[in-house]
Design a protein around this motif. Structure first.
Motif, PDB file in Angstrom:
ATOM      1  N   GLN A 121       0.858  -1.188   0.000  1.00 36.84           N
ATOM      2  CA  GLN A 121       0.000   0.000   0.000  1.00 36.84           C
ATOM      3  C   GLN A 121       0.895   1.240   0.000  1.00 36.84           C
ATOM      4  O   GLN A 121       1.894   1.304   0.727  1.00 36.84           O
ATOM      5  CB  GLN A 121      -0.918   0.009   1.232  1.00 36.84           C
ATOM      6  CG  GLN A 121      -2.000  -1.057   1.213  1.00 36.84           C
ATOM      7  CD  GLN A 121      -3.125  -0.784   0.199  1.00 36.84           C
ATOM      8  OE1 GLN A 121      -3.544   0.348   0.008  1.00 36.84           O
ATOM      9  NE2 GLN A 121      -3.608  -1.846  -0.444  1.00 36.84           N
ATOM     10  N   LYS A 122       0.497   2.223  -0.810  1.00 39.53           N
ATOM     11  CA  LYS A 122       1.279   3.451  -0.944  1.00 39.53           C
ATOM     12  C   LYS A 122       1.477   4.115   0.419  1.00 39.53           C
ATOM     13  O   LYS A 122       2.569   4.579   0.754  1.00 39.53           O
ATOM     14  CB  LYS A 122       0.520   4.388  -1.893  1.00 39.53           C
ATOM     15  CG  LYS A 122       1.219   5.675  -2.228  1.00 39.53           C
ATOM     16  CD  LYS A 122       0.555   6.306  -3.469  1.00 39.53           C
ATOM     17  CE  LYS A 122       1.102   7.682  -3.753  1.00 39.53           C
ATOM     18  NZ  LYS A 122       0.317   8.761  -3.146  1.00 39.53           N
ATOM     19  N   ARG A 123       0.428   4.129   1.217  1.00 38.90           N
ATOM     20  CA  ARG A 123       0.542   4.809   2.518  1.00 38.90           C
ATOM     21  C   ARG A 123       1.493   4.067   3.463  1.00 38.90           C
ATOM     22  O   ARG A 123       2.094   4.672   4.344  1.00 38.90           O
ATOM     23  CB  ARG A 123      -0.835   5.032   3.139  1.00 38.90           C
ATOM     24  CG  ARG A 123      -1.660   3.771   3.260  1.00 38.90           C
ATOM     25  CD  ARG A 123      -3.130   4.079   3.477  1.00 38.90           C
ATOM     26  NE  ARG A 123      -3.393   4.465   4.857  1.00 38.90           N
ATOM     27  CZ  ARG A 123      -4.551   4.960   5.290  1.00 38.90           C
ATOM     28  NH1 ARG A 123      -5.541   5.151   4.456  1.00 38.90           N
ATOM     29  NH2 ARG A 123      -4.725   5.256   6.551  1.00 38.90           N
ATOM     30  N   SER A 152      -3.283   1.685  -3.844  1.00 38.57           N
ATOM     31  CA  SER A 152      -4.149   2.344  -2.869  1.00 38.57           C
ATOM     32  C   SER A 152      -5.472   1.601  -2.835  1.00 38.57           C
ATOM     33  O   SER A 152      -6.236   1.617  -3.792  1.00 38.57           O
ATOM     34  CB  SER A 152      -4.390   3.802  -3.268  1.00 38.57           C
ATOM     35  OG  SER A 152      -3.166   4.515  -3.232  1.00 38.57           O
ATOM     36  N   TYR A 169      -6.307  -1.803   7.645  1.00 38.27           N
ATOM     37  CA  TYR A 169      -5.543  -0.824   8.413  1.00 38.27           C
ATOM     38  C   TYR A 169      -5.759  -1.013   9.926  1.00 38.27           C
ATOM     39  O   TYR A 169      -6.741  -1.578  10.361  1.00 38.27           O
ATOM     40  CB  TYR A 169      -5.962   0.595   8.023  1.00 38.27           C
ATOM     41  CG  TYR A 169      -5.902   0.903   6.544  1.00 38.27           C
ATOM     42  CD1 TYR A 169      -4.913   0.351   5.741  1.00 38.27           C
ATOM     43  CD2 TYR A 169      -6.851   1.750   5.965  1.00 38.27           C
ATOM     44  CE1 TYR A 169      -4.857   0.653   4.378  1.00 38.27           C
ATOM     45  CE2 TYR A 169      -6.795   2.048   4.602  1.00 38.27           C
ATOM     46  CZ  TYR A 169      -5.809   1.494   3.813  1.00 38.27           C
ATOM     47  OH  TYR A 169      -5.759   1.790   2.473  1.00 38.27           O
ATOM     48  N   GLY A 174      -0.932   1.426   6.673  1.00 35.21           N
ATOM     49  CA  GLY A 174      -1.186   0.879   5.338  1.00 35.21           C
ATOM     50  C   GLY A 174      -1.122  -0.638   5.295  1.00 35.21           C
ATOM     51  O   GLY A 174      -0.642  -1.216   4.322  1.00 35.21           O
ATOM     52  N   GLN A 176      -2.213  -4.462   4.722  1.00 31.92           N
ATOM     53  CA  GLN A 176      -3.132  -5.133   3.797  1.00 31.92           C
ATOM     54  C   GLN A 176      -3.100  -6.642   4.024  1.00 31.92           C
ATOM     55  O   GLN A 176      -2.122  -7.180   4.546  1.00 31.92           O
ATOM     56  CB  GLN A 176      -2.775  -4.807   2.345  1.00 31.92           C
ATOM     57  CG  GLN A 176      -1.372  -5.223   1.934  1.00 31.92           C
ATOM     58  CD  GLN A 176      -0.980  -4.741   0.533  1.00 31.92           C
ATOM     59  OE1 GLN A 176      -1.748  -4.047  -0.135  1.00 31.92           O
ATOM     60  NE2 GLN A 176       0.215  -5.114   0.081  1.00 31.92           N
TER      61      GLN A 176
END
Ligand SMILES: [Zn+2]
Length: 250
Positions: A121-123, A152, A169, A174, A176
């Motif tokens: 995940q980008k975050r 995302s 989350y 982030g 997953q």
């Protein structure tokens, strides 16, 4: 290559802690949970969900972590490359690595999968890059040179609904998980969004949760999935792990 989707589980080390680390208030001796990695062998390619620990956590029996110490360790033969070779899978044949998150005990084997694209995940990637923290996020584990696909939200890996990456989350910003649809039913590979079955039974988040509100939403989704028949494989659950056959299609 395979003509049907298969899922394999491997233990790539040990996570040693007091029971209260998982469920606050629980007491007793130190216990060991697995550090799992899963191979998803699909007709269109191979993916791993998490990769265990980096070589710096390797120990010999002579200098093994004392049984009353918190920490991580693995022994000869437990790294993901050796685990794969043991079932005749070339580490170079892994197309994707899906990292639940970028804590040291989930992406430390990434370097052993040279041809994989890393899906995160980008975050989560941004959190790791902006908050390198010894013992939690270390670039040596996740910054290993392969291509990174920073996503995302949800992602259907093969476009056929059989391997779905879903955000879960809470444990981190982030995190997953992956839902694998096998002939026998759905399996949810939780990662650290839920350490043990007992956490979900009690609906108790561990202290190691960065976002409690999101963490509870994740738990509610897990509880609903479980009630609907999904088998959940938890992040570091030694009791559950004792029932799992490693290196054999689940
Ligand atoms: Zn973690």
């Amino acid at each position: 290559m395979t003509d049907t989707l298969r899922l394999f589980a491997f233990n790539c080390g040990w996570f040693q802690c007091r029971p209260g680390y998982f469920v606050e208030g629980d007491e007793g001796d130190y216990l060991r949970g697995p550090v799992p990695s899963y191979l998803i062998d699909h007709p269109k390619g191979r993916a791993l969900f998490d990769t265990g620990m980096h070589v710096r956590y390797r120990r010999e029996l002579a200098d093994a972590l004392p049984s009353d110490k918190f920490g991580l360790q693995w022994f000869e033969g437990m790294d993901i490359a050796t685990r794969l070779k043991a079932i005749d899978v070339d580490p170079g044949s892994i197309d994707w690595v899906i990292n639940s998150h970028l804590h040291i005990d989930h992406c430390g084997g990434n370097a052993l999968l040279p041809n994989a694209t890393i899906i995160v995940q980008k975050r989560e990637l941004e959190t790791a890059q902006h908050n390198p923290q010894a013992g939690l996020y270390e670039a040596v584990d996740y910054d290993t040179g392969q291509k990174i696909a920073a996503i995302s939200g949800e992602h259907d890996l093969f476009g056929d609904g059989s391997v779905r990456i879903v955000p879960t989350y809470g444990h981190t910003q982030g995190h997953q998980s992956v839902i694998v649809r096998l002939a026998a039913g759905e399996v949810l590979l939780a990662g650290d969004c839920c350490y043990t079955e007992r956490n979900l039974d009690m609906m108790v988040l561990p202290r190691a949760t960065v976002d409690v509100e999101q963490g509870m939403l994740t738990f509610e989704r897990l509880a609903k999935a479980r009630a609907g028949g999904t088998r959940i494989l938890f992040g570091h659950d030694g009791r559950q792990w004792a029932t799992i056959k490693e290196g054999v299609a689940l």
